[in-house]
Design a protein around this motif. Structure first.
Motif, PDB file in Angstrom:
ATOM      1  N   GLU A  28       0.803  -0.924  -0.020  1.00 29.86           N
ATOM      2  CA  GLU A  28       0.175  -0.089  -0.037  1.00 29.86           C
ATOM      3  C   GLU A  28       0.673   0.937   0.178  1.00 29.86           C
ATOM      4  O   GLU A  28       0.555   2.436  -0.614  1.00 29.86           O
ATOM      5  N   ILE A  29       1.620   1.941   0.547  1.00 28.64           N
ATOM      6  CA  ILE A  29       2.619   2.276   0.593  1.00 28.64           C
ATOM      7  C   ILE A  29       3.793   2.401   0.269  1.00 28.64           C
ATOM      8  O   ILE A  29       3.590   3.873  -1.299  1.00 28.64           O
ATOM      9  N   PHE A  30       4.278   1.140  -0.706  1.00 31.57           N
ATOM     10  CA  PHE A  30       5.310   1.229  -2.114  1.00 31.57           C
ATOM     11  C   PHE A  30       4.681   1.565  -3.533  1.00 31.57           C
ATOM     12  O   PHE A  30       5.055   1.658  -4.439  1.00 31.57           O
ATOM     13  N   LEU A  31       3.511   0.666  -3.480  1.00 25.22           N
ATOM     14  CA  LEU A  31       2.644   0.275  -4.822  1.00 25.22           C
ATOM     15  C   LEU A  31       1.288   0.907  -5.102  1.00 25.22           C
ATOM     16  O   LEU A  31       1.057   2.387  -5.692  1.00 25.22           O
ATOM     17  N   VAL A  32       0.727   0.677  -4.106  1.00 24.76           N
ATOM     18  CA  VAL A  32      -0.679   1.428  -4.101  1.00 24.76           C
ATOM     19  C   VAL A  32      -0.845   3.436  -4.106  1.00 24.76           C
ATOM     20  O   VAL A  32      -1.160   3.710  -4.684  1.00 24.76           O
ATOM     21  N   SER A  33      -0.468   3.333  -2.943  1.00 21.07           N
ATOM     22  CA  SER A  33       0.031   5.195  -2.719  1.00 21.07           C
ATOM     23  C   SER A  33       0.134   5.859  -4.149  1.00 21.07           C
ATOM     24  O   SER A  33      -0.186   6.562  -4.704  1.00 21.07           O
ATOM     25  N   PRO A  34       1.643   5.305  -4.393  1.00 22.49           N
ATOM     26  CA  PRO A  34       2.060   6.055  -5.990  1.00 22.49           C
ATOM     27  C   PRO A  34       0.788   6.209  -6.511  1.00 22.49           C
ATOM     28  O   PRO A  34       0.919   7.028  -8.001  1.00 22.49           O
ATOM     29  N   LEU A  35       0.124   4.796  -7.400  1.00 18.91           N
ATOM     30  CA  LEU A  35      -1.261   4.728  -7.918  1.00 18.91           C
ATOM     31  C   LEU A  35      -1.558   5.703  -7.883  1.00 18.91           C
ATOM     32  O   LEU A  35      -2.584   6.409  -9.179  1.00 18.91           O
ATOM     33  N   VAL A  36      -2.689   6.122  -7.029  1.00 15.38           N
ATOM     34  CA  VAL A  36      -3.844   6.025  -6.581  1.00 15.38           C
ATOM     35  C   VAL A  36      -3.720   7.655  -6.486  1.00 15.38           C
ATOM     36  O   VAL A  36      -4.481   8.767  -6.705  1.00 15.38           O
ATOM     37  N   LYS A  37      -2.350   8.558  -6.111  1.00 14.47           N
ATOM     38  CA  LYS A  37      -1.694   9.786  -6.363  1.00 14.47           C
ATOM     39  C   LYS A  37      -1.534  10.116  -7.618  1.00 14.47           C
ATOM     40  O   LYS A  37      -1.323  11.746  -7.967  1.00 14.47           O
ATOM     41  N   SER A  38      -1.499   9.635  -7.734  1.00 16.41           N
ATOM     42  CA  SER A  38      -1.015   9.809 -10.208  1.00 16.41           C
ATOM     43  C   SER A  38      -2.253  10.143 -10.290  1.00 16.41           C
ATOM     44  O   SER A  38      -2.786  10.504 -10.544  1.00 16.41           O
ATOM     45  N   ASP A  39      -1.609  11.226 -11.243  1.00 11.34           N
ATOM     46  CA  ASP A  39      -2.288  12.321 -12.330  1.00 11.34           C
ATOM     47  C   ASP A  39      -3.057  11.151 -13.337  1.00 11.34           C
ATOM     48  O   ASP A  39      -3.838  11.241 -14.239  1.00 11.34           O
ATOM     49  N   ASP A  40      -2.244  10.318 -13.237  1.00 10.59           N
ATOM     50  CA  ASP A  40      -2.423   9.774 -14.738  1.00 10.59           C
ATOM     51  C   ASP A  40      -4.110   8.169 -14.651  1.00 10.59           C
ATOM     52  O   ASP A  40      -3.852   7.577 -13.346  1.00 10.59           O
ATOM     53  N   MET A  41      -4.941   9.223 -15.851  1.00  9.93           N
ATOM     54  CA  MET A  41      -6.350   7.789 -15.204  1.00  9.93           C
ATOM     55  C   MET A  41      -5.939   6.630 -15.025  1.00  9.93           C
ATOM     56  O   MET A  41      -7.199   5.971 -14.350  1.00  9.93           O
ATOM     57  N   ILE A  42      -4.921   6.269 -15.702  1.00  7.90           N
ATOM     58  CA  ILE A  42      -5.563   5.098 -16.264  1.00  7.90           C
ATOM     59  C   ILE A  42      -4.413   3.993 -14.464  1.00  7.90           C
ATOM     60  O   ILE A  42      -5.276   3.434 -14.057  1.00  7.90           O
ATOM     61  N   LYS A  43      -3.369   4.551 -14.565  1.00 11.15           N
ATOM     62  CA  LYS A  43      -2.785   4.691 -13.687  1.00 11.15           C
ATOM     63  C   LYS A  43      -3.864   4.591 -12.121  1.00 11.15           C
ATOM     64  O   LYS A  43      -3.403   3.489 -10.806  1.00 11.15           O
TER      65      LYS A  43
END
Length: 307
Positions: A28-43
């Motif tokens: 959740e810290i190193f994978l999920v969090s960066p993806l959820v916070k991304s500006d890229d809609m797909i990520k």
């Protein structure tokens, strides 16, 4: 022999918690969090999908622990044990819906100005996303979704909820019940469950971000909510010697808990209501949890007196 069983249980509890928390927090810290916070809609979408998959990690923790400690796969607490326990299954299926409705009604009695049947909150969300909509169609959709949530959510959400409940109620609970008295067991179990949600709570899951005391107040609120909910789930699991009723109750709650939010003008307040994670929205859950805790303590005392 009894001392040895307790030592084995302590070891297994620690291994289970270690595996479950380490895997969860790392992902959740190193994978999920960066993806959820991304500006890229797909990520971002991938990240949101992974959030749901995190529910399987406690079950993975159970498998790791049983294999590492060579405990084997007996006493899994996954047999439904229907005989004589149908009432607990009915409570599990419909209880969360009833308690959610009671909490929502109380919320709207206290905050009547926030009640609307014009779907303002949901319409605002659609507008912000650039999605075209029709108010009457939204009303029909909400009605259908509510009916589906009441009667089918426990089935639809069963696999994902099993991932959590086999860990917390199917493995940790019976192990803790052999080491702790009822009240400490319920409190510790609930706090553990709440802290397990920690990284997602920091991301804004359930309580959002930017509130006073963020994120600590949200983590505390989540721990309290998990103590309450965990008491209810533990009660029906202990009564049936199975985690399956907890799976059903968890699925029912997940499917129906957000319905009242769509009847508000502003989405309500996660710490207050109308959703059950709020103090007012969850008041019925709190009352029933207290009753369940009392009944379990009373049962515990009667067993001690008989012994």
């Amino acid at each position: 022999m009894k001392e040895k069983v307790f030592d084995n249980n302590a070891k297994r509890i620690l291994i289970f918690l270690g595996a479950t928390f380490i895997i969860t927090y790392l992902l959740e810290i190193f994978l999920v969090s960066p993806l959820v916070k991304s500006d890229d809609m797909i990520k971002m979408t991938v990240g949101q999908s992974l959030v749901a998959m995190m529910m399987f990690i406690p079950a993975i923790g159970v498998l790791i622990t049983r294999l590492v400690t060579r405990e084997g796969f007996k006493n899994l607490w996954i047999h439904p044990n229907f005989k004589g326990n149908i009432k607990y299954y009915l409570i599990a299926w419909f209880g969360p819906v009833v308690l959610t409705v009671i909490g929502a009604l109380l919320y709207f009695l206290i905050f009547p100005n926030n009640l609307t049947f014009e779907m303002e909150y949901l319409a605002g969300a659609y507008e912000a996303s650039g999605i075209e909509f029709d108010i009457e169609q939204l009303k029909s959709t909400l009605l259908i979704q509510s009916i589906v949530a009441i009667f089918l959510s426990p089935v639809i959400n069963a696999i994902a909820c099993f991932g959590e409940e086999w860990g917390w109620r199917g493995y940790l609970l019976p192990k803790m019940s052999e080491k702790f008295k009822v009240l400490p067991m319920l409190l510790i179990n609930g706090v553990i469950w709440g802290l397990w949600h920690g990284p997602l709570t920091v991301l804004g899951h359930n309580y959002g971000v930017g509130y006073f005391g963020y994120p600590y107040f949200g983590i505390l609120a989540m721990c309290i909510f998990c103590i309450v909910l965990g008491t209810l789930f533990s009660y029906i699991s202990l009564k049936t010697k199975s985690c399956i009723p907890a799976v059903i109750a968890h699925g029912s709650l997940n499917g129906f808990s957000a319905v009242a939010i769509y009847l508000t003008k502003d989405g309500g307040n996660p710490f207050i209501g109308p959703a059950p994670i709020g103090i007012i929205g969850g008041i019925a859950f709190i009352v029933v949890a207290l009753i369940c805790a009392y009944l379990l303590v009373k049962e515990e005392k009667s067993k001690i007196e008989i012994a």
